[in-house]
Scaffold this motif. Sequence first.
Motif, mmCIF file in Angstrom:
data_model
loop_
_atom_site.group_PDB
_atom_site.id
_atom_site.type_symbol
_atom_site.label_atom_id
_atom_site.label_comp_id
_atom_site.label_asym_id
_atom_site.label_seq_id
_atom_site.Cartn_x
_atom_site.Cartn_y
_atom_site.Cartn_z
ATOM 1 N N SER A 60 -5.689 3.968 7.055
ATOM 2 C CA SER A 60 -5.144 5.276 6.730
ATOM 3 C C SER A 60 -4.506 5.276 5.337
ATOM 4 N N LEU A 61 -3.775 4.221 5.026
ATOM 5 C CA LEU A 61 -3.144 4.127 3.712
ATOM 6 C C LEU A 61 -4.191 4.014 2.609
ATOM 7 N N ILE A 62 -5.246 3.243 2.862
ATOM 8 C CA ILE A 62 -6.326 3.105 1.875
ATOM 9 C C ILE A 62 -6.969 4.470 1.614
ATOM 10 N N LEU A 65 0.823 -1.209 0.000
ATOM 11 C CA LEU A 65 0.000 0.000 0.000
ATOM 12 C C LEU A 65 0.861 1.264 0.000
ATOM 13 N N ASN A 66 1.974 1.244 0.728
ATOM 14 C CA ASN A 66 2.887 2.388 0.705
ATOM 15 C C ASN A 66 3.445 2.613 -0.696
ATOM 16 N N GLY A 67 3.731 1.533 -1.410
ATOM 17 C CA GLY A 67 4.203 1.640 -2.795
ATOM 18 C C GLY A 67 3.158 2.276 -3.695
ATOM 19 N N LEU A 88 0.734 4.264 -2.712
ATOM 20 C CA LEU A 88 0.621 5.662 -2.289
ATOM 21 C C LEU A 88 1.754 6.504 -2.881
ATOM 22 N N ASN A 89 2.955 5.963 -2.881
ATOM 23 C CA ASN A 89 4.091 6.687 -3.458
ATOM 24 C C ASN A 89 3.925 6.878 -4.960
ATOM 25 N N ARG A 90 3.387 5.888 -5.660
ATOM 26 C CA ARG A 90 3.172 6.026 -7.103
ATOM 27 C C ARG A 90 2.112 7.084 -7.412
ATOM 28 N N THR A 91 1.034 7.090 -6.642
ATOM 29 C CA THR A 91 0.008 8.109 -6.895
ATOM 30 C C THR A 91 0.546 9.507 -6.577
ATOM 31 N N HIS A 92 1.368 9.594 -5.556
ATOM 32 C CA HIS A 92 1.987 10.881 -5.235
ATOM 33 C C HIS A 92 2.924 11.310 -6.372
ATOM 34 N N ASP A 93 3.679 10.374 -6.929
ATOM 35 C CA ASP A 93 4.560 10.678 -8.059
ATOM 36 C C ASP A 93 3.766 11.127 -9.280
ATOM 37 N N LEU A 94 2.576 10.542 -9.502
ATOM 38 C CA LEU A 94 1.720 10.986 -10.605
ATOM 39 C C LEU A 94 1.331 12.447 -10.430
ATOM 40 N N ILE A 95 0.995 12.819 -9.225
ATOM 41 C CA ILE A 95 0.612 14.198 -8.934
ATOM 42 C C ILE A 95 1.791 15.142 -9.184
ATOM 43 N N VAL A 96 2.976 14.738 -8.751
ATOM 44 C CA VAL A 96 4.169 15.579 -8.938
ATOM 45 C C VAL A 96 4.481 15.737 -10.430
#
Length: 175
Positions: free
Chosen positions: A132-134, A11-13, A15-23
């Motif tokens: 929280s991660l979900i 799930l952390n992975g 979350l990091n990918r979706t954050h990278d998409l935003i960036v």
Amino acid sequence: MEKSKEELEYLNGILNRTHDLIVRCDQKISVVLALLGTFLALFLNSDNLKTYKCIIQKLDSCVSGYEIIYFLFFSFSVVLCLIALVVLVCALMARIKGNLKNLEFFACIKKLDTDEFKKRFKHHCDKRKFDSLIDSIYANYKIARKKYHLFNVGLGISIGGIILLISTYICGLAL
């Protein structure tokens, strides 16, 4: 029901990918905003503005049809570019509404002071961490989706406005 470390890492992975998409979307928006600003600065310089002011002043007297069409097309292209600027700035600042109570969603973190954040984090069990991660993944997905939608709309309007601006300018030089 306790979640395993592998599930939390997975799930952390995500979350990091979706954050990278935003960036990445923010970076693309910044590039398009810079290009759009450059084109507007090139075509709205003082010499061109004097020409447009002269056309406006002559509108009540006899002005050729070409000048009126030129002025309307140019005005429309500038309005398109300004609309694109607004849409792209909205995409850059895209947020979602929600009342998520998790640790990873930044809007919730900024409301906490440092001590309260540390207390909440220390008492955070795996089940709550999983939930929280979900929530964070879902929130970031919605933000990324909204940003990319607004980016695509703004990019389309920008391209149309720039092409119309360039073609109108070239036609104006020929007249």
